[in-house]
Design a protein around this motif. Structure first.
Motif, PDB file in Angstrom:
ATOM      1  N   GLY A 101       0.770  -1.234   0.104  1.00  0.00           N
ATOM      2  CA  GLY A 101       0.098  -0.092   0.003  1.00  0.00           C
ATOM      3  C   GLY A 101       0.869   1.257  -0.009  1.00  0.00           C
ATOM      4  N   LYS A 102       1.966   1.259   0.943  1.00  0.00           N
ATOM      5  CA  LYS A 102       2.745   2.510   0.931  1.00  0.00           C
ATOM      6  C   LYS A 102       3.428   2.609  -0.529  1.00  0.00           C
ATOM      7  N   LEU A 103       3.801   1.723  -0.943  1.00  0.00           N
ATOM      8  CA  LEU A 103       4.502   1.656  -2.307  1.00  0.00           C
ATOM      9  C   LEU A 103       3.478   2.276  -3.431  1.00  0.00           C
ATOM     10  N   ALA A 104       2.374   1.695  -3.550  1.00  0.00           N
ATOM     11  CA  ALA A 104       1.302   2.257  -4.442  1.00  0.00           C
ATOM     12  C   ALA A 104       1.182   3.742  -4.282  1.00  0.00           C
ATOM     13  N   THR A 105       1.155   4.110  -2.933  1.00  0.00           N
ATOM     14  CA  THR A 105       0.820   5.523  -2.664  1.00  0.00           C
ATOM     15  C   THR A 105       2.093   6.563  -2.915  1.00  0.00           C
ATOM     16  N   GLU A 106       3.280   6.026  -2.824  1.00  0.00           N
ATOM     17  CA  GLU A 106       4.618   6.795  -3.040  1.00  0.00           C
ATOM     18  C   GLU A 106       4.926   6.727  -4.314  1.00  0.00           C
ATOM     19  N   LEU A 107       4.704   5.751  -5.582  1.00  0.00           N
ATOM     20  CA  LEU A 107       5.230   5.714  -6.591  1.00  0.00           C
ATOM     21  C   LEU A 107       4.796   6.987  -7.548  1.00  0.00           C
ATOM     22  N   PRO A 108       3.486   7.171  -7.450  1.00  0.00           N
ATOM     23  CA  PRO A 108       2.795   8.448  -8.397  1.00  0.00           C
ATOM     24  C   PRO A 108       3.685   9.794  -8.144  1.00  0.00           C
ATOM     25  N   LYS A 109       4.305   9.828  -7.161  1.00  0.00           N
ATOM     26  CA  LYS A 109       4.947  11.009  -6.864  1.00  0.00           C
ATOM     27  C   LYS A 109       6.304  11.390  -7.818  1.00  0.00           C
ATOM     28  N   TYR A 110       6.669  10.254  -8.429  1.00  0.00           N
ATOM     29  CA  TYR A 110       7.985  10.140  -9.111  1.00  0.00           C
ATOM     30  C   TYR A 110       7.660   9.937 -10.333  1.00  0.00           C
ATOM     31  N   THR A 111       6.570  10.322 -11.069  1.00  0.00           N
ATOM     32  CA  THR A 111       6.236  10.300 -12.413  1.00  0.00           C
ATOM     33  C   THR A 111       7.254  10.928 -13.370  1.00  0.00           C
ATOM     34  N   GLU A 112       7.460  12.185 -12.826  1.00  0.00           N
ATOM     35  CA  GLU A 112       8.296  13.012 -13.648  1.00  0.00           C
ATOM     36  C   GLU A 112       9.776  12.348 -13.684  1.00  0.00           C
ATOM     37  N   THR A 113      10.414  12.134 -12.633  1.00  0.00           N
ATOM     38  CA  THR A 113      11.509  11.517 -12.377  1.00  0.00           C
ATOM     39  C   THR A 113      11.737  10.177 -13.353  1.00  0.00           C
ATOM     40  N   PHE A 114      10.567   9.493 -13.130  1.00  0.00           N
ATOM     41  CA  PHE A 114      10.577   8.173 -13.947  1.00  0.00           C
ATOM     42  C   PHE A 114      10.487   8.323 -15.536  1.00  0.00           C
ATOM     43  N   ASP A 115       9.868   9.439 -16.040  1.00  0.00           N
ATOM     44  CA  ASP A 115       9.945   9.596 -17.421  1.00  0.00           C
ATOM     45  C   ASP A 115      11.441  10.115 -18.009  1.00  0.00           C
ATOM     46  N   ASP A 116      11.973  10.962 -16.877  1.00  0.00           N
ATOM     47  CA  ASP A 116      13.367  11.371 -17.334  1.00  0.00           C
ATOM     48  C   ASP A 116      14.461  10.102 -17.329  1.00  0.00           C
ATOM     49  N   LEU A 117      14.133   9.558 -16.152  1.00  0.00           N
ATOM     50  CA  LEU A 117      15.160   8.035 -16.359  1.00  0.00           C
ATOM     51  C   LEU A 117      14.904   7.124 -17.584  1.00  0.00           C
ATOM     52  N   VAL A 118      13.476   6.959 -18.092  1.00  0.00           N
ATOM     53  CA  VAL A 118      13.211   6.435 -19.444  1.00  0.00           C
ATOM     54  C   VAL A 118      13.962   6.795 -20.425  1.00  0.00           C
ATOM     55  N   ALA A 119      13.808   8.142 -20.421  1.00  0.00           N
ATOM     56  CA  ALA A 119      14.554   9.186 -21.772  1.00  0.00           C
ATOM     57  C   ALA A 119      15.838   8.807 -21.626  1.00  0.00           C
ATOM     58  N   ASN A 120      16.669   8.816 -20.569  1.00  0.00           N
ATOM     59  CA  ASN A 120      18.046   8.963 -20.389  1.00  0.00           C
ATOM     60  C   ASN A 120      18.442   7.335 -20.913  1.00  0.00           C
ATOM     61  N   GLY A 121      17.758   6.475 -20.474  1.00  0.00           N
ATOM     62  CA  GLY A 121      17.969   4.972 -20.767  1.00  0.00           C
ATOM     63  C   GLY A 121      17.862   4.869 -22.208  1.00  0.00           C
ATOM     64  N   GLN A 122      16.839   5.451 -22.812  1.00  0.00           N
ATOM     65  CA  GLN A 122      16.671   5.316 -24.264  1.00  0.00           C
ATOM     66  C   GLN A 122      17.959   5.968 -24.994  1.00  0.00           C
ATOM     67  N   ASP A 123      18.440   6.989 -24.738  1.00  0.00           N
ATOM     68  CA  ASP A 123      19.669   7.495 -25.236  1.00  0.00           C
ATOM     69  C   ASP A 123      20.676   6.685 -25.319  1.00  0.00           C
ATOM     70  N   THR A 124      20.714   6.071 -24.146  1.00  0.00           N
ATOM     71  CA  THR A 124      21.883   5.064 -23.791  1.00  0.00           C
ATOM     72  C   THR A 124      21.827   3.782 -24.614  1.00  0.00           C
TER      73      THR A 124
END
Length: 405
Positions: A140-163
């Protein structure tokens, strides 16, 4: 010389003839009596005389025996899977009662048995609530906490794609692999797990009821075991050995789980990873699952560390968990659980896979206790099967009663 007053073996019984031609029948033979003192002492070797015809046993070809054994095993496994919802919770209740039974026995010396049983039942319910509640809280805590990092997750995905593009992978391949994958998918997985654990509360009524009835009968179990020992001492000894070993397993695993949870929680606090206490509880619960429990407890805090502080914080979490797992669960814990469990690492891993397949999630949690039951009842008590200990025992040695060879 023979005594003329005594009739010979071929002598006919004497009869009385009368003048009118009638004949009196011979008197009935007198049955010798047995003194009372001889009746009290039964010669057991004469109770079951050997049959006149010797026992005949059919010897089957080894290949046929092997095929029949495999067929029987497949049928048995299918039968166990069909009643997994009954066997697994019942066995969990039995092992937990075995673990806390010394507390009940100590309380019975100062309290009425009924009150001691109530205390033991409340303790069992508390343990069960801790196990399920910890997993539900973490999900439950993880499900509540993850949406706070949506932008960070998108940035990590973009950097990973570039790599990946720099490594020669085409953008089209990356898009096909990542199509429709967003952080909300991880959130959905966490929420699904939390909902699943929440829905288990209805099915857990069966487990709670089984615990209630087993607790009511726990006081008379030692007397029942003594009765079994008089009839089948080998089975009684095997059950007693299993009870002692599974109790030590739960106690030792609990102590080391607490140590691992404290170390992980402190490390996550120092690294400033979100939800350190929640992930500490998760590490405590997953410590009961052999081999892969460490990985299950590592993934959620490592993911949050990546989203919260980047790759560097992720690496630190992985290093701390790996060091703690290696030192405590690989070096120290086996030294203490070796006598209690008595099975090697390969057997523990294979038993985890097998019992998980048969009983699901509870099979993973109870993999070691299930294996201990099979080992104590089917292998250790049977002289013809003890050779299997050479393959499954942690230290097969004749001087150790738990691993007879």
């Amino acid at each position: 010389m023979s005594n003329p007053d005594q009739p010979g073996p071929d002598a006919q019984p004497e009869v009385a003839h009368h003048a009118d031609g009638t004949v009196d029948p011979a008197p009935a033979p007198v049955t010798p009596t047995v003194p009372a003192r001889e009746v009290r002492t039964v010669e057991r070797e004469h109770e079951h005389p050997e049959p006149a015809i010797p026992e005949m046993r059919a010897v089957l070809p080894p290949t046929l025996v092997l095929l029949l054994g495999i067929a029987g095993a497949v049928i048995a496994i299918g039968g166990l899977k069909s009643v997994a919802s009954i066997i697994a919770p019942t066995f969990l209740a039995i092992t937990l009662i075995i673990a806390v039974f010394p507390i009940y026995r100590a309380l019975s010396k100062v309290l009425p048995r009924a009150l001691g049983a109530i205390v033991m039942l409340l303790l069992l319910y508390g343990i069960l609530a801790l196990l399920v509640g910890s997993l539900g809280l973490a999900a439950g805590k993880l499900a509540t906490e993850l949406p706070k990092y949506t932008e960070t997750f998108d940035d990590l995905v973009a950097n990973g794609q570039d790599t990946l593009v720099g490594w020669g992978i085409t953008q089209e391949q990356i898009d096909n692999a990542m199509q429709g994958f967003e952080i909300k998918d991880l959130t959905g997985v966490a929420r699904s797990l939390a909902n699943t654990l929440g829905s288990l509360t209805t099915s857990m009524l069966f487990l709670l009821t089984v615990m209630l009835f087993l607790t009511m009968d726990a006081g008379g179990f030692p007397k029942r075991l003594r009765g079994v020992h008089r009839a089948k001492p080998d089975i009684a000894d095997a059950l007693a050995d299993f009870g002692e070993r599974v109790r030590k397993y739960w106690v030792v695993s609990t102590l080391f789980g607490i140590i691992v949870a404290v170390i992980d929680s402190i490390a996550l606090m120092i690294l400033d990873v979100p939800l350190p206490l929640t992930f500490g509880l998760l590490a405590f619960v997953t410590n009961y699952i052999p081999n892969i429990g460490f990985v299950i407890g590592l993934v959620p805090p490592a993911l949050l560390a990546l989203l919260d502080g980047g790759v560097e914080k992720l690496i630190w979490v992985v290093v701390v968990y790996s060091v703690a797992n290696f030192v405590i669960q690989t070096v120290l814990q086996p030294k203490f659980t070796g006598d209690a469990v008595g099975i090697n690492a390969t057997t523990a891993f294979l038993s985890l896979i097998f019992w998980s397949y048969v009983f699901g999630a509870l099979g993973a949690l109870l993999a070691i206790p299930f294996t201990l039951l099979v080992k104590s009842v089917l292998i250790d008590r049977d002289p013809k099967a003890r050779w299997l200990n050479q393959f499954i025992a942690s230290a097969p040695d004749e001087r150790r009663s738990a691993q007879p060879v």
